[in-house]
Design an enzyme around this catalytic site. Sequence first.
Site, PDB file in Angstrom:
ATOM      1  N   HIS A   1      33.925  39.910  47.828  1.00 29.54           N
ATOM      2  CA  HIS A   1      32.748  39.052  47.985  1.00 29.54           C
ATOM      3  C   HIS A   1      31.455  39.847  47.817  1.00 29.54           C
ATOM      4  O   HIS A   1      31.327  40.961  48.326  1.00 29.54           O
ATOM      5  CB  HIS A   1      32.720  38.428  49.386  1.00 29.54           C
ATOM      6  CG  HIS A   1      33.669  37.296  49.580  1.00 29.54           C
ATOM      7  ND1 HIS A   1      35.027  37.467  49.646  1.00 29.54           N
ATOM      8  CD2 HIS A   1      33.442  35.963  49.737  1.00 29.54           C
ATOM      9  CE1 HIS A   1      35.609  36.285  49.839  1.00 29.54           C
ATOM     10  NE2 HIS A   1      34.669  35.356  49.894  1.00 29.54           N
TER      11      HIS A   1
ATOM     12  N   ASN B   1      36.966  47.576  50.070  1.00 27.93           N
ATOM     13  CA  ASN B   1      36.672  46.173  50.389  1.00 27.93           C
ATOM     14  C   ASN B   1      37.114  45.803  51.794  1.00 27.93           C
ATOM     15  O   ASN B   1      36.390  45.108  52.517  1.00 27.93           O
ATOM     16  CB  ASN B   1      37.369  45.257  49.367  1.00 27.93           C
ATOM     17  CG  ASN B   1      37.124  43.787  49.630  1.00 27.93           C
ATOM     18  OD1 ASN B   1      36.006  43.381  49.912  1.00 27.93           O
ATOM     19  ND2 ASN B   1      38.176  42.989  49.544  1.00 27.93           N
TER      20      ASN B   1
END
Length: 324
Positions: free
Chosen positions: A169, A201
């Site tokens: 994201h 991440n």
Amino acid sequence: MSSNLMSRFVLLSSVGIGSYYLGSFVERRKIQDKTVCGNEDYVNQNNPDLLSRIKSMPGLPIFGSISAASPIPNENKSLTPSGTSRIGQIMKYGFPGLDNVRSYDDFVLSYDRRTRVAHWVFEHLTAENVRRNEAVDRAKSDFKADESIHPFFRSLNSDYKGSGFDRGHMAAAGNHRSEQKHCDQTFYLTNMAPQVGVGFNRDKWNHLESYIRKLTKTYPNVYCCTGPLYLPRKEADGKLYVRYQVIGANNVAVPTHFYKVVVLETADRKLEMEAYVLPNQKIDDDTPLNMFLVPPETIERAAGLLFFDKIARNQLTKINGKKV
């Protein structure tokens, strides 16, 4: 010439001149509307006369490709309780760039059709919109292609499958908890970039996202711009090259680094800035986040963007924790 004849002459002249200017005004508005609403490319900057006719609206760029990723709400619904449009709120301090701007309900991004990854993603965070809402569950959200993007330039879930990279994201799902719809929209693939999973991440990048959310406990308004970088590296022949991997049938680019540039607005309207660059690789969990602080100008040069251009740097009280 009699006074009566003179009066008629003046009257007719006034009507003629008025009609001329009215016609010119209408034509200018047609050019303006066509330029702002219908042109997919930049306005020709070599035509200053045309640019001078375009009216700059608050919180919106005056040229470039701008569209809504979801249906545009009507005027009343698009306003916040304070009467300000949500896009105007998010982009209060300026647009970093104007290429393929997409507006969602709670964040705004600029999409790079060449790399299939966003140029930048902008968020406005407050304690209220990051507060945990039991009615919102990210497990209900699905990764999905953004159909507002032309099929030639979309990234797809199949591009990531088997690539070894996470769908990372840019606007974090945890930043958009006020409504399920807001959380769902962060799962559009336009908001994703290929990221190393373990060690990045799911770890250090996640730590940075959590840290920025916590800033809303101290600062009433937090403005965050996130995006990818493709930085050069010196190779065996001593020369610098920009090399990056691509994945999937759509050749989705794998950024070498990611940045976050944050402006913090205090209760008394003072402004601070923090800027981070993290390499897209496994990072030791013990590495403190302040090791990744960099001068914001270095990110601007590398990304080809100007962040928060409505703020003069001498208006900032702190940059990266140091007094200006």
